[in-house]
Design a protein around this motif. Structure first.
Motif, short mmCIF file in Angstrom:
data_model
loop_
_atom_site.label_atom_id
_atom_site.label_comp_id
_atom_site.label_asym_id
_atom_site.label_seq_id
_atom_site.Cartn_x
_atom_site.Cartn_y
_atom_site.Cartn_z
N ASN A 1 -46.17 -42.68 62.51
CA ASN A 1 -45.36 -43.89 62.30
C ASN A 1 -44.69 -44.33 63.59
O ASN A 1 -43.47 -44.31 63.74
N SER A 2 -45.52 -44.70 64.55
CA SER A 2 -45.04 -45.08 65.88
C SER A 2 -43.89 -46.09 65.78
O SER A 2 -43.88 -46.96 64.92
N ASP A 3 -42.94 -45.95 66.69
CA ASP A 3 -41.84 -46.91 66.75
C ASP A 3 -42.33 -48.21 67.38
O ASP A 3 -43.21 -48.21 68.25
N TYR A 4 -41.72 -49.31 66.95
CA TYR A 4 -42.02 -50.58 67.60
C TYR A 4 -41.51 -50.53 69.04
O TYR A 4 -40.56 -49.81 69.37
N VAL A 5 -42.14 -51.31 69.91
CA VAL A 5 -41.84 -51.21 71.33
C VAL A 5 -40.47 -51.79 71.68
O VAL A 5 -39.96 -52.69 71.00
N LYS A 6 -39.93 -51.27 72.75
CA LYS A 6 -38.72 -51.80 73.36
C LYS A 6 -38.86 -51.63 74.86
O LYS A 6 -39.78 -50.94 75.34
N PRO A 7 -38.01 -52.26 75.66
CA PRO A 7 -38.17 -52.19 77.12
C PRO A 7 -38.11 -50.76 77.65
O PRO A 7 -37.41 -49.89 77.13
N GLU A 8 -38.87 -50.55 78.70
CA GLU A 8 -38.93 -49.28 79.42
C GLU A 8 -37.96 -49.33 80.59
O GLU A 8 -37.77 -50.38 81.20
N GLN B 1 -37.24 -43.70 81.14
CA GLN B 1 -36.73 -43.58 79.79
C GLN B 1 -37.41 -44.61 78.91
O GLN B 1 -37.67 -45.73 79.34
N ASP B 2 -37.71 -44.22 77.67
CA ASP B 2 -38.44 -45.10 76.76
C ASP B 2 -39.76 -45.53 77.39
O ASP B 2 -40.14 -46.71 77.35
N ASN C 1 -42.91 -46.29 72.57
CA ASN C 1 -42.10 -45.65 73.61
C ASN C 1 -42.00 -44.16 73.34
O ASN C 1 -41.89 -43.74 72.18
N SER C 2 -42.02 -43.39 74.39
CA SER C 2 -41.90 -41.94 74.25
C SER C 2 -40.43 -41.56 74.11
O SER C 2 -39.57 -42.08 74.81
N SER C 3 -40.16 -40.62 73.21
CA SER C 3 -38.80 -40.08 73.11
C SER C 3 -38.53 -39.08 74.21
O SER C 3 -37.37 -38.75 74.50
N GLU C 4 -39.59 -38.59 74.84
CA GLU C 4 -39.46 -37.67 75.95
C GLU C 4 -39.28 -38.42 77.25
O GLU C 4 -39.85 -39.50 77.44
N LYS C 5 -38.50 -37.85 78.15
CA LYS C 5 -38.38 -38.45 79.48
C LYS C 5 -39.61 -38.13 80.31
O LYS C 5 -40.14 -37.04 80.26
#
Length: 938
Positions: A699-706, A734-735, A793-797
């Motif tokens: 259930n991938s998150d919708y995108v937001k700025p990186e 981040q993100d 976006n990745s939750s990992e840095k």
């Protein structure tokens, strides 16, 4: 030509009344002429340049005495006083320190590269003329820290500091302030809409985050190309290059590249120019026929073969499932026989481009109004999620700009048209389908296989016989029957039956900048802003815009303060602070600060430190793509995107007979974001020992700025006879925006997926699971799911770090010697995040060196360039694979004939003929051999 110029002069009524004439010759300290040297009346914009022999004539409406300033890139400027009319002034310029060269990009204001607050690379007229590459754009590869990935002969992608594919949306390319990105693709197609070589004034490159001054997309770096003004560089110049490209797969093929520049300064008020460029050759053949799933596998050794550069063989099915579970049919997958890439394109490479400009200075000073138009079209190969045959793709731009030394206001529009572009790995399956449907082909295969086994054949013999029967009547390349179906499929924009790429997207952009330096004394302050509107219109062939164009806008505002402090006679501190505010209508606002400090010691050493931040709004494809590929459907992460992409999918007989599922299910691509599992679940389940199944839910998150934060340290200086430029950086993302592989089952709610009590080695345990879990396991076993590549976006840095150093000097009485080394490293736990793709795609180590002399003998020079790249792993939506280490040697010899105002060059790229590639799936890069003639290029 003279008649035409007279008519233009009469038309614009601009007549110059010169009162003072000065003439002379500009040479270097060895007596060689310096063509293109600038002679400017101090305090005005009036001036001229030297011709091919170094001669000049300056006529101005000004009485003596006054001063003129003579300058030439790489030489120390001189100022000379004019005391009388018809005075002859000959000047010999001394070769200067390269640290004194002026750049504009680092701070949006002219400054010595020595004092730049951040790392900046410069590629000037001297480097352009002496490059050993076949063109100036390829010559940028000699710069430290720069990666150039060769997509095809006419399409090269520039990047710095990793994280790029050919669809490089983290890097910006500007020509005279205009973004070269194709609106539909959101990245530049190399130099398609770039510049002709004779019109290039300078090239500057900023590696790393540049969002504080240049906005959202200047995330990994930005390339600036500036053209020559017709006020300063008038006349007719041109070049022609002829030669061959040589590749083992393609053989030897003719290569032609030519360009012409026409510029005329009608008066101190009006000037105009026109450029035209044309290139034609043969692209690098892509002939990697290795099996994607079985290294070293071939069609003969693998019944489910899927070659890297063969298309159509990705159409595969489990013949046991397709047979309805017949016991005589083995539980194996079989693929159709596809077509090689060379069957689907003629590999012709072509580029045609033109630009023109009208320049008006109403008060004969630095205030200027200009209109610039550009158009480019071409044919090439592009590798993104798929392999595209770019055929007749066109771009055009139109700009109006008002500026002087302190400000500019510009607005421009960029639009593209797809021409006859098509997707080769979509074309092939649809050609096969048009000849014989996939259902009929696999039906023939299964029926023949069963008959062969019943007749006593071995499994291997039965598979051979089944394929032979299924392939009877196959359309063969080169036949009229194949060509008829090929033309039909490549002109059809419905990807279910065709492969044509259709587009007419646009970008509307405006930006402005004002330097308050003349109004404020204590510091140099700049303010500016930009506004951009995207209008995506691919008619549903790339984006989910089948029902109409998609539009959205972005706004940015910034300011910068710069102040120099003289600490003592040997120390000067330069402080720079920048801040940018950006707001997309799709996301919350962002602030991007940048601070830097530069300490100059004894005019020979400069130490710099900076903290830079950047952000990247998801690009148009990350937001709104909807495209079926071999790896699954690419779907953008805008919340309103997935529901616009709905497809019908066939369901297995098992699900129909045992679960009561209809034979066809409609699924919206939003399922990738609200009802999906990680693509690696197939591997994970075999080792699962029970427990909660939530760790498989994607259930991938919708995108937001990186976002990125980058720390950089650097040094520029001169130690004895050595010029040293070094930098090191650490960047934290981040993100981080990237692709994620997921699968969405056609039935079953993944929110209820619970494997408690499940034993993969004991099928009876399935009965104890809840209904949704049972359905999902059945979907996984029977292939009743759709694979997606989501943008999220990745939750990992994600971190990266690196360093670069270049050392330049002169040896053996004037020979130029330069070498640089670049180190880049990804800091990310790939094993912990197997479904997340960072696309770092850069070697850990790179070494480059050059050796040459502009005046080896009178009017003769040469240059040799060598580079080595470490091996690295290429990761992209088309496919993943290793890129072996390679080294390349380029060389050129040039000579001038002043009487003909001409320069000739004989050169070769990849002189050692060691073919290599820079990305998985592309053709091997061979050699180019050429002879060029450049005339009157000042």
């Amino acid at each position: 030509m003279k008649t035409i110029l007279k008519l233009f002069t009469m038309l614009f009524c601009v007549v110059s009344f010169a009162q003072t004439t000065v003439k002379g010759k500009i040479t270097d300290n060895t007596g060689l002429p310096l063509p293109g040297a600038n002679i400017v009346v101090v305090g005005t914009t009036s001036g001229t340049i030297t011709d091919f022999d170094g001669n000049y004539t300056l006529a101005v409406d000004q009485d003596p005495p006054f001063s003129i300033r003579i300058s030439y890139t790489g030489f120390e400027p001189q100022t000379v006083e004019v005391t009388s009319n018809n005075q002859t002034i000959d000047v010999s310029l001394k070769e200067g320190n390269t640290l004194d060269e002026v750049v504009i990009s680092a701070s949006r204001t002219p400054e010595r590269i020595f004092e730049s607050p951040v790392t900046v690379e410069r590629f000037g007229l001297k480097e352009i003329k002496n490059t050993a590459s076949a063109d100036f754009y390829g010559g940028l590869e000699s710069l430290k820290g720069v990666d150039i990935n060769t997509n095809s002969l006419t399409f090269k992608s520039i990047n710095t500091r990793g994280f790029a594919t050919f669809a490089n949306t983290r890097f910006v390319q500007l020509v005279d302030g205009m973004d070269n990105s194709a609106p539909a693709l959101n990245f530049p197609l190399g130099n398609l809409l770039g510049m002709t070589e004779t019109d290039v004034l300078s090239v500057e490159l900023l590696p790393g985050a540049s969002s504080a001054l240049y906005g959202a997309n200047a995330f990994n770096g930005i390339l600036f190309m500036r053209s020559k003004s017709p006020f300063d560089h008038s006349g007719i110049s041109g070049y022609i290059k002829r030669g061959i490209t040589s590749q083992e797969a393609a053989g030897n093929n003719d290569y032609t590249d030519l360009g012409i520049r026409m510029a005329y300064k009608f008066s101190e008020k009006f000037a105009a120019k026109v450029n035209f460029g044309y290139l034609k050759g043969t692209d690098w053949y892509a002939t990697n026929y290795d099996d994607k799933d079985m290294p070293g596998g071939t069609r003969e050794s693998n019944i489910n073969y899927d070659g890297v550069n063969t298309y159509g063989d990705n159409v595969s099915t489990n013949i046991h499932v397709a047979s309805g579970g017949l016991g005589i049919i083995p539980n194996v997958s079989v693929s159709r026989t596809g077509y090689r890439e060379e069957d689907l394109t003629d590999y012709s490479a072509e580029s045609v481009k033109a630009d023109w400009g009208l320049y008006f200075r109403p008060w004969e000073n630095d205030f200027e109004i200009q209109y610039v138009g550009k158009v480019g079209t071409g044919s090439t190969i592009y590798q993104g999620a798929q392999r595209y045959r770019i055929d007749g793709f066109s771009l055009q731009q139109h700009k109006i700009e008002v500026k002087n030394d302190d400000f500019f206001v510009r607005g421009y529009i960029t639009s593209d048209k797809a021409g006859d572009t098509y997707v080769m790995d979509v074309a092939a399956p649809n050609i096969l389908q048009a000849w014989k449907s996939h259902e009929d082909w696999f039906g023939d295969y299964i029926q023949t296989y069963a008959g062969a086994v019943l007749g006593g054949a071995s499994e291997a013999q039965a598979h051979v016989a089944a394929r032979q029967v299924a392939e009877q009547g196959r359309l063969e390349p080169g036949t009229p029957e194949f060509q008829e179906v090929f033309d039909q499929v490549t002109s059809d924009t419905n990807f279910l039956t065709g492969s044509a790429f259709k587009d007419n997207s646009k970008i509307y952009h405006a930006d402005a900048n004002y330097n308050l330096g003349d109004l404020v004394d204590f510091a140099e302050i700049q303010v500016g802003g930009s506004h951009r509107t995207y209008r995506l219109n691919s008619f549903g062939t790339i984006y989910t815009d089948a029902t109409g164009p998609i539009t959205y806008s972005e706004l940015g505002l910034y300011t910068q303060l710069q102040r120099s402090l003289e600490l003592n006679e040997n120390l000067e501190l330069k402080l720079t602070g920048s801040l940018r505010y950006d707001k997309s209508e799709l996301f919350d606002a962002f602030l991007s600060p940048r601070i830097s400090a530069g300490l100059t010691v004894n005019e020979n050493h400069n130490f710099r430190a900076s903290f830079q931040t950047g952000f990247r709004n998801p690009d148009t494809q990350s937001l709104y793509i909807g495209l079926e590929t071999a790896l699954g459907t690419l779907i953008g992460g805008a919340p309103d995107n997935g529901d616009r992409y709905v497809r019908d999918y066939g369901v297995s007989p098992f699900a129909q007979n045992n679960l009561g599922v209809p034979s066809t299910i409609s699924q919206a691509a939003s399922a990738a974001y609200n009802n999906s599992l990680f693509a690696s679940i197939g591997t994970g389940l075999s080792n699962h020992s029970g427990g909660n199944g939530s760790n498989y839910i994607a259930n991938s998150d919708y995108v937001k700025p990186e976002q990125v934060s980058s720390f950089e340290l650097g040094y520029r200086g001169k130690i004895q006879d050595f010029i040293i430029d070094a930098s090191a950086y650490y960047s934290s993302y981040q993100d981080f925006l990237a692709g994620e592989g997921v699968i969405a089952p056609f039935y079953g709610d993944v929110s209820n997926f619970d494997l408690t009590g499940y034993d993969p080695n004991n099928p009876a345990t399935v009965a104890g699971l809840n209904s949704d879990t049972q359905q999902i396991l059945a979907a996984l076993q029977n292939g009743d799911f759709q694979a997606y590549q989501t943008n999220t976006n990745s939750s990992e840095k994600v971190n990266s770090y690196g360093a670069a150093i270049q050392v330049s000097t002169k040896v053996f009485d004037g020979f130029d010697l330069s070498a640089n080394y670049t180190y880049a490293k990804l800091d990310f736990d790939v094993k912990k995040n197997p479904d997340f793709r960072t696309n770092f795609n850069t070697p850990e180590h790179k070494v480059k060196a050059s050796f040459g002399k502009t005046d080896l003998f009178k009017n003769v020079g040469f240059n040799v360039s060598w580079r080595w790249s470490d091996n690295y792993f290429w990761e992209a939506s088309f496919g993943d694979g290793d890129v072996p280490a390679f080294h390349v040697l380029d060389a050129q010899v040039n000579f001038r004939i002043p009487g003909l105002k001409s320069a000739f060059k004989v050169g070769a790229t990849n002189l050692l003929q060691d073919e290599y590639f820079t990305a998985f799936g592309t053709g091997y890069i061979g050699s180019q051999y050429y002879v060029s003639w450049t005339i009157n290029n000042l």
